[in-house]
Design an enzyme around this catalytic site. Structure first.
Site, PDB file in Angstrom:
ATOM      1  N   CYS A  62      10.126  18.119   7.546  1.00 60.36           N
ATOM      2  CA  CYS A  62      11.861  17.445   8.294  1.00 60.36           C
ATOM      3  C   CYS A  62      12.126  18.841   7.311  1.00 60.36           C
ATOM      4  O   CYS A  62      13.577  18.521   6.915  1.00 60.36           O
ATOM      5  CB  CYS A  62      12.224  16.727   8.121  1.00 60.36           C
TER       6      CYS A  62
ATOM      7  N   ASP B  44       1.325   6.944  -1.600  1.00 64.73           N
ATOM      8  CA  ASP B  44       3.427   7.359  -1.192  1.00 64.73           C
ATOM      9  C   ASP B  44       2.793   6.974  -2.832  1.00 64.73           C
ATOM     10  O   ASP B  44       2.319   6.295  -3.407  1.00 64.73           O
ATOM     11  CB  ASP B  44       3.763   6.371  -0.669  1.00 64.73           C
ATOM     12  N   SER B  45       3.845   7.473  -3.446  1.00 65.17           N
ATOM     13  CA  SER B  45       4.430   7.843  -4.901  1.00 65.17           C
ATOM     14  C   SER B  45       5.175   6.726  -5.039  1.00 65.17           C
ATOM     15  O   SER B  45       5.431   6.501  -6.177  1.00 65.17           O
ATOM     16  CB  SER B  45       4.433   9.314  -5.594  1.00 65.17           C
TER      17      SER B  45
HETATM   18  N1  SAH Z   1       6.524   8.855   7.184  1.00 61.76           N
HETATM   19  C1  SAH Z   1       7.305   7.343   6.872  1.00 61.76           C
HETATM   20  C2  SAH Z   1       8.660   8.763   6.101  1.00 61.76           C
HETATM   21  C3  SAH Z   1       8.006   9.533   4.711  1.00 61.76           C
HETATM   22  S1  SAH Z   1       8.819   9.786   3.747  1.00 61.76           S
HETATM   23  C4  SAH Z   1       8.042   7.213   7.455  1.00 61.76           C
HETATM   24  O1  SAH Z   1       7.332   7.124   9.046  1.00 61.76           O
HETATM   25  O2  SAH Z   1       8.874   6.287   7.973  1.00 61.76           O
HETATM   26  C5  SAH Z   1       8.306  10.811   2.451  1.00 61.76           C
HETATM   27  C6  SAH Z   1       7.905  10.035   2.059  1.00 61.76           C
HETATM   28  O3  SAH Z   1       6.676  10.935   0.353  1.00 61.76           O
HETATM   29  C7  SAH Z   1       9.154   8.921   0.861  1.00 61.76           C
HETATM   30  O4  SAH Z   1       7.947   7.958   1.044  1.00 61.76           O
HETATM   31  C8  SAH Z   1       8.657   9.195  -0.666  1.00 61.76           C
HETATM   32  O5  SAH Z   1       8.074   8.355  -1.677  1.00 61.76           O
HETATM   33  C9  SAH Z   1       6.691  10.310  -0.495  1.00 61.76           C
HETATM   34  N2  SAH Z   1       6.430  11.193  -1.950  1.00 61.76           N
HETATM   35  C10 SAH Z   1       7.609  12.230  -2.107  1.00 61.76           C
HETATM   36  N3  SAH Z   1       6.860  12.811  -2.647  1.00 61.76           N
HETATM   37  C11 SAH Z   1       5.115  12.371  -2.996  1.00 61.76           C
HETATM   38  C12 SAH Z   1       4.266  12.808  -3.487  1.00 61.76           C
HETATM   39  N4  SAH Z   1       4.102  14.202  -4.318  1.00 61.76           N
HETATM   40  N5  SAH Z   1       3.380  11.718  -3.481  1.00 61.76           N
HETATM   41  C13 SAH Z   1       3.209  10.984  -2.768  1.00 61.76           C
HETATM   42  N6  SAH Z   1       4.318  10.401  -1.708  1.00 61.76           N
HETATM   43  C14 SAH Z   1       5.017  11.259  -2.130  1.00 61.76           C
END
Ligand code: SAH
Length: 382
Positions: A326, A235-236
């Site tokens: 989503c 995650d970022s």
């Molecule tokens: N799968 C998770 C929810 C994901 S929400 C669950 O079940 O709880 C989307 C996530 O993507 C967020 O945490 C956000 O920080 C991350 N995100 C957004 N853009 C990103 C990127 N380019 N690289 C890595 N992470 C990213």
């Protein structure tokens, strides 16, 4: 209106008789002058009014919200997939007859998000109804979604009732998870993916798992609980990863040595993994909303294609890709096409094992098909 759709766009409003301030209740009349129901007036929004009721005689008052909130809570109370869950969406906006209202329960705390002028006006009634229907210790408001701007509403956050406990955790399918209702995404947690996280656990035994966009580690911990050999989570967001690591520590039954957390941009990380010759037996892709509306669909489609292409390329034969979108702007058919195109470009044969959607506490109103935002495909290759 004829299809009992709850939104009335500005272009569909011929005139307003009298005066109405934001959030006021108005009686909606059809072309013939016959009353069609009661709606909340949103003068700043393109969605100029949202129906509270299709009964022209309905009275929109405290008792109306008490009934509507109690009914939504009662519907969850008997669903076998929701009984016994600590984290449940109690009110899902239009689908529960309450446009602009979201309420999620995390143990003793209810987090409420109001996104329309009508919902904002009835804040007090909604809070009172939530307290009465749930007996919760606190209602915390997270009305800081950017969509409030389109209604001319400023952000509102804070305790609307009671006080937050120092730490808030829920147990989801046997895994304890911390929920950051104050600073987390949405109302603190992605409840819509609850059952899909469970499915991940059921399919994870013996697999090397890559969880992209892991947030606070929901999919990762379910994979570990299901017996995954190793889970690499990306995650970022550093704060999200810090909670993810803390969540792992909250679950001593899980083997922490099998988990690795990596702060990185997924697009770059997928390429780096490919170049390094890494392989996985399960890849999870649960990105943020790339296309909030149909206008963003083309660019978003390229982004989905890119991550799914790399997801397929990183899989061992027999591997499983769990891929989600989503984005309201990307329909189910288009999403299928994108994933199928990615598999073809990766040169792999695959098949869909499961078509996935949001959990049943996020229902889709039959008259509001645009409520179906979350779609997922679980595909096996080789
Ligand atoms: N799968 C998770 C929810 C994901 S929400 C669950 O079940 O709880 C989307 C996530 O993507 C967020 O945490 C956000 O920080 C991350 N995100 C957004 N853009 C990103 C990127 N380019 N690289 C890595 N992470 C990213």
């Amino acid at each position: 209106m004829a299809r009992r759709h709850p939104w009335i766009y500005d272009s569909a409003v011929a005139r307003l008789d009298g005066r109405a301030r934001p959030g006021d209740t108005v009686t909606v009349l059809g072309d013939s002058g016959a009353p069609l129901g009661k709606a909340a007036w949103s003068p700043e929004s393109k969605i100029r009014a949202r129906m509270w009721s299709f009964d022209p005689d309905a009275v929109i008052d405290h008792a109306f919200f008490k009934r509507a909130v109690a009914a939504a809570v009662a519907r969850r109370a008997t669903h076998p997939a929701l009984v016994g869950q600590d984290g449940v969406r109690l009110i899902h906006g239009e689908s529960d007859g309450l446009p602009g209202v979201v309420a999620d329960r995390y143990g003793p705390v209810v987090v409420m998000q109001l996104t329309s002028a009508g919902a904002d006006k009835w804040r007090e009634a909604i809070v009172a109804a939530l307290v009465q229907a749930t007996g919760c210790a606190a209602v915390y408001e997270r009305s800081d979604s950017e969509v409030r701007g389109r209604e001319g509403l400023a952000p509102v956050t804070g305790c609307a009732y009671g006080a937050l406990p120092e730490a808030l955790t829920i147990v989801e399918h046997g895994v304890r998870m911390q929920v950051d209702v104050v600073g987390g995404h949405k109302t603190g947690f992605y409840l819509d993916q609850r059952d899909n996280r469970h499915l991940t656990g059921q399919l994870a035994a013996g697999r090397r798992v890559l969880n992209c966009f892991c947030y606070t580690g929901g999919f990762s911990l379910q994979a570990l609980a299901g017996g995954a050999d190793a889970v690499l989570s990306i995650d970022s967001s550093a704060p999200a990863l810090a909670i993810a690591a803390a969540n792992l520590a909250l679950n001593p039954q899980l083997d922490a040595r099998r988990a690795e957390w990596r702060e990185a941009d997924v697009f770059a990380a997928l390429r780096a993994l490919r170049e390094a010759g890494e392989r996985f037996d399960m890849v999870i892709l649960d990105p943020p909303k790339f296309a909030p509306s149909a206008a963003h669909a083309e660019r978003a489609a390229r982004a989905y294609k890119d991550i799914n292409l790399y997801g397929f390329r990183l899989l061992n034969p027999g591997g499983v890709l769990m891929s989600y979108s989503c984005s309201g702007g990307i329909g189910i058919e288009l999403f299928h096409k994108i994933v199928a195109g990615a598999a073809a470009d990766a040169g792999v044969d695959g098949r869909i094992l499961h078509r996935l959607s949001a959990a049943p506490d996020h229902p889709v109103g039959l008259s509001v098909p645009e409520g179906e935002y979350l779609k997922g495909l679980c595909c096996q290759v080789g």
